[in-house]
Design an enzyme around this catalytic site. Structure first.
Site, PDB file in Angstrom:
ATOM      1  N   GLU A 249       0.875  -1.182   0.000  1.00 15.89           N
ATOM      2  CA  GLU A 249       0.000   0.000   0.000  1.00 15.89           C
ATOM      3  C   GLU A 249       0.904   1.221   0.000  1.00 15.89           C
ATOM      4  OE1 GLU A 249      -3.078   0.382  -0.504  1.00 15.89           O
ATOM      5  OE2 GLU A 249      -3.661  -1.722  -0.410  1.00 15.89           O
ATOM      6  N   CYS A 283      -2.157   9.134   3.363  1.00 12.22           N
ATOM      7  CA  CYS A 283      -2.077   8.679   1.972  1.00 12.22           C
ATOM      8  C   CYS A 283      -3.355   9.019   1.228  1.00 12.22           C
ATOM      9  CB  CYS A 283      -1.830   7.174   1.940  1.00 12.22           C
ATOM     10  SG  CYS A 283      -3.005   6.276   2.950  1.00 12.22           S
TER      11      CYS A 283
HETATM   12  P1  NAD Z   1       8.629   4.987   3.739  1.00 10.77           P
HETATM   13  O1  NAD Z   1       8.400   4.302   2.449  1.00 10.77           O
HETATM   14  O2  NAD Z   1       9.779   5.897   3.851  1.00 10.77           O
HETATM   15  O3  NAD Z   1       8.808   3.899   4.910  1.00 10.77           O
HETATM   16  C1  NAD Z   1       7.820   2.922   5.169  1.00 10.77           C
HETATM   17  C2  NAD Z   1       8.468   1.796   5.952  1.00 10.77           C
HETATM   18  O4  NAD Z   1       9.413   1.131   5.098  1.00 10.77           O
HETATM   19  C3  NAD Z   1       9.259   2.256   7.176  1.00 10.77           C
HETATM   20  O5  NAD Z   1       9.086   1.347   8.233  1.00 10.77           O
HETATM   21  C4  NAD Z   1      10.694   2.232   6.676  1.00 10.77           C
HETATM   22  O6  NAD Z   1      11.647   2.070   7.691  1.00 10.77           O
HETATM   23  C5  NAD Z   1      10.657   1.010   5.777  1.00 10.77           C
HETATM   24  N1  NAD Z   1      11.733   0.934   4.780  1.00 10.77           N
HETATM   25  C6  NAD Z   1      12.416   1.957   4.222  1.00 10.77           C
HETATM   26  N2  NAD Z   1      13.353   1.465   3.363  1.00 10.77           N
HETATM   27  C7  NAD Z   1      13.240   0.113   3.381  1.00 10.77           C
HETATM   28  C8  NAD Z   1      13.902  -0.955   2.703  1.00 10.77           C
HETATM   29  N3  NAD Z   1      14.889  -0.724   1.838  1.00 10.77           N
HETATM   30  N4  NAD Z   1      13.507  -2.214   2.960  1.00 10.77           N
HETATM   31  C9  NAD Z   1      12.490  -2.465   3.810  1.00 10.77           C
HETATM   32  N5  NAD Z   1      11.842  -1.504   4.497  1.00 10.77           N
HETATM   33  C10 NAD Z   1      12.203  -0.220   4.272  1.00 10.77           C
HETATM   34  O7  NAD Z   1       7.236   5.716   4.113  1.00 10.77           O
HETATM   35  P2  NAD Z   1       6.940   6.685   5.344  1.00 10.77           P
HETATM   36  O8  NAD Z   1       7.674   7.971   5.134  1.00 10.77           O
HETATM   37  O9  NAD Z   1       7.131   5.957   6.640  1.00 10.77           O
HETATM   38  O10 NAD Z   1       5.358   6.906   5.173  1.00 10.77           O
HETATM   39  C11 NAD Z   1       4.805   7.830   4.279  1.00 10.77           C
HETATM   40  C12 NAD Z   1       4.354   7.128   3.003  1.00 10.77           C
HETATM   41  O11 NAD Z   1       3.442   6.075   3.325  1.00 10.77           O
HETATM   42  C13 NAD Z   1       3.584   8.044   2.064  1.00 10.77           C
HETATM   43  O12 NAD Z   1       4.017   7.830   0.755  1.00 10.77           O
HETATM   44  C14 NAD Z   1       2.139   7.587   2.233  1.00 10.77           C
HETATM   45  O13 NAD Z   1       1.298   7.860   1.126  1.00 10.77           O
HETATM   46  C15 NAD Z   1       2.318   6.137   2.453  1.00 10.77           C
HETATM   47  N6  NAD Z   1       1.138   5.550   3.089  1.00 10.77           N
HETATM   48  C16 NAD Z   1       0.325   4.763   2.333  1.00 10.77           C
HETATM   49  C17 NAD Z   1      -0.832   4.222   2.884  1.00 10.77           C
HETATM   50  C18 NAD Z   1      -1.723   3.324   2.088  1.00 10.77           C
HETATM   51  O14 NAD Z   1      -2.438   2.546   2.690  1.00 10.77           O
HETATM   52  N7  NAD Z   1      -1.712   3.391   0.773  1.00 10.77           N
HETATM   53  C19 NAD Z   1      -1.147   4.491   4.215  1.00 10.77           C
HETATM   54  C20 NAD Z   1      -0.288   5.301   4.964  1.00 10.77           C
HETATM   55  C21 NAD Z   1       0.860   5.816   4.384  1.00 10.77           C
END
Ligand code: NAD
Length: 481
Positions: A249, A283
């Site tokens: 997501e 999001c």
């Molecule tokens: P992010 O992608 O930076 O991080 C998300 C998670 O992934 C964190 O726990 C992070 O530590 C982890 N991560 C980062 N690099 C990784 C890797 N190489 N391997 C595995 N895990 C890794 O996102 P964020 O800044 O925490 O959240 C904001 C984003 O989340 C926005 O883009 C938002 O739209 C999205 N979001 C989407 C939904 C949905 O349901 N579609 C809901 C909430 C947030």
């Protein structure tokens, strides 16, 4: 006196990490909430090994055992929703009202999946052959990696961990770096629910080591990830390479259409809630406001009046309607996009700077651009802050075209009293979730959550659809000859 960091939870034991990091309140940078363990890749391997060892017995546990554990977790979360909400508001910056509601929702999600553990897992078919019995069974997939973002630190982990456990999987949970406090409290509650050792594990730490270790490990059968599209696609490629399941997501650039016949007050309320509540860090936030010409000027006037009254401040102050941005890094991103919007020729009609009289935190006034076009970067790229832009259009058809002209497809809304337009939008919006006369953000906890295009990949989350990702089908033909 040295204060011990809050530890990770691996194989039924609380264990220190290889390092720790402070958790700072974005509403008040003088407030350090605590220090939290940072796991290494080796800690993560231990958590995966524990989860792997626990799969066989947990997958064969009865639905009653699973349901009772999940119900216990849900009940404690609901009972302690104020305490959990306070932690969430303090570390993430969402208002106390929103944070407490999220905590309640997390509890409701565990209670929902407690009941879902009882749902039928075997379905029968009539075979086309004589003397053959045919059935389809749903089996747990094994060890599930749960990787979550910072913006919903209780609800999103809940809607992944609860179904994973309900259907007999074991879990390695890696929360976002910015919100270890909520994750730790949730894990503490889960740790006391009577789950066998290794069924649930918490590893706090960086995405690049802990997250990547989960993604790359051959014993992790699938990863349920929520976060940015960039990270989602990167980990998706790695999971595909090793043939693991994925549920991704990701981001959004959600349109809210306002038509001439809309109730103006409702339109403004939906736009303000959708674009600015939770500081726009959702999001499903309404970042593109697409408004037809006949109502445009009145909408702009009413929006600027309403935004001037919006109280920005400490997330835990009950008067506050919009808290701070989550971090210095996110605030820099927001400011950069405000400059980009200006340089692209959009008209900044509200906000754009720090509001007056705010405490020592990461504050930004609710920011609204007018005279924007859909080609501008502020309308194409996810900003993830309290920033929205208005596009003025000549007709519903043009509004719909612009709404669909995006790489994302999460949520889309329309404000209109015309039932034919409501239905047309419902049928033609290229999104996973449609909102009619409602803000683009805010979904029922028992309904599925899903998007199209760059917003989602894999089966929907939540509700009855959750079973799709967290279980695998097995088809059995049995000869009765
Ligand atoms: P992010 O992608 O930076 O991080 C998300 C998670 O992934 C964190 O726990 C992070 O530590 C982890 N991560 C980062 N690099 C990784 C890797 N190489 N391997 C595995 N895990 C890794 O996102 P964020 O800044 O925490 O959240 C904001 C984003 O989340 C926005 O883009 C938002 O739209 C999205 N979001 C989407 C939904 C949905 O349901 N579609 C809901 C909430 C947030």
């Amino acid at each position: 006196m040295t204060v011990q960091p809050f530890p990770n939870y691996i194989a039924g034991t609380w264990v220190a990490g290889c390092d720790s990091a402070p958790n700072i309140n974005p509403s008040d940078l003088n407030d350090t909430i605590g220090h939290y363990a940072m796991a290494s890749a080796i800690d993560t391997f231990q958590a995966i090994e524990a989860a792997s060892n626990a799969v066989e017995s947990w997958s064969r546990s009865t639905s009653l055992v699973r349901a009772e554990a999940l119900d216990k977790i849900g009940t404690e979360i609901v009972a302690r929703k104020d305490e959990l909400g306070d932690m969430l508001a303090r570390e993430e910056g969402k208002t106390l009202r929103e944070a407490t509601a999220e905590a309640h929702r997390a509890g409701s999600l565990f209670k929902y999946f407690a009941q879902d553990a009882f749902r039928e897992t075997v379905s029968g078919f009539r075979s086309i052959r004589d003397n053959v019995e045919l059935e389809v069974r749903r089996e747990p997939i094994g060890v599930v990696g749960v990787i979550t973002p910072w913006n919903f630190p209780l609800a999103i982990p809940a809607w992944k961990i609860a179904p994973a456990l309900a259907y007999g999987n074991t879990v390695v949970f890696k929360p976002a770096e910015l919100v270890p406090g909520s994750a730790w409290m949730l894990s503490d509650i889960i740790s006391r629910a009577g789950l066998p050792e290794g069924v649930f594990n918490l590893v706090m730490g960086h995405g690049r080591d802990v997250g990547q270790a989960i993604v790359d490990h051959p014993d992790v059968a699938g990863v349920s990830f929520t976060g940015s599209t960039a990270v989602g696609r990167k980990i998706g490629a790695a999971l595909f390479q090793r043939g693991a399941r994925m549920q991704l997501e990701m981001g959004g650039k959600n349109p809210l259409i306002v038509l001439d016949d809309a109730d103006l007050d409702l339109a403004v309320e939906c736009a303000v809630q959708g674009a600015y509540f939770s500081t726009g860090q959702r999001c499903t936030a309404s970042s593109r406001l697409i408004v037809t010409r006949g109502i445009h000027d009145a909408f702009i006037d009413a929006m600027t009046n309403r935004l001037s009254d919006l109280k920005v401040g400490d997330a835990r102050d009950l008067q506050t309607q919009m808290g701070p941005v989550v971090s210095a890094e996110q605030l820099d991103i927001d400011k950069t996009y405000i400059e980009i919007g200006r340089s692209e020729g959009a008209e900044l009609i509200h906000g754009g700077m720090r509001p007056e009289n705010t405490p020592n935190g990461y504050y930004l006034a609710p920011t609204l651009f007018a005279s924007s076009s859909n080609e501008m970067r502020i309308n194409r790229e996810e900003i993830f802050g309290p920033i929205a832009s208005v596009q003025c259009v000549g007709s519903y058809d043009e509004a719909l075209h612009i709404a669909n002209d995006t790489d994302y497809g999460l949520s889309g809304g329309i404000i209109t009293t015309d039932i034919n337009r409501q239905r047309h939008f419902r049928d033609h919006a290229q999104v996973g979730m449609v909102q009619i006369n409602l803000p683009t953000a805010g979904m029922d906890f028992h309904a599925p959550f899903t998007g199209k295009k760059g917003s989602s990949y894999g089966p929907p989350e939540k509700g009855g659809y959750a079973r799709e990702f967290f279980t695998a089908a097995k088809v059995v033909h049995e000869g009765r000859g």
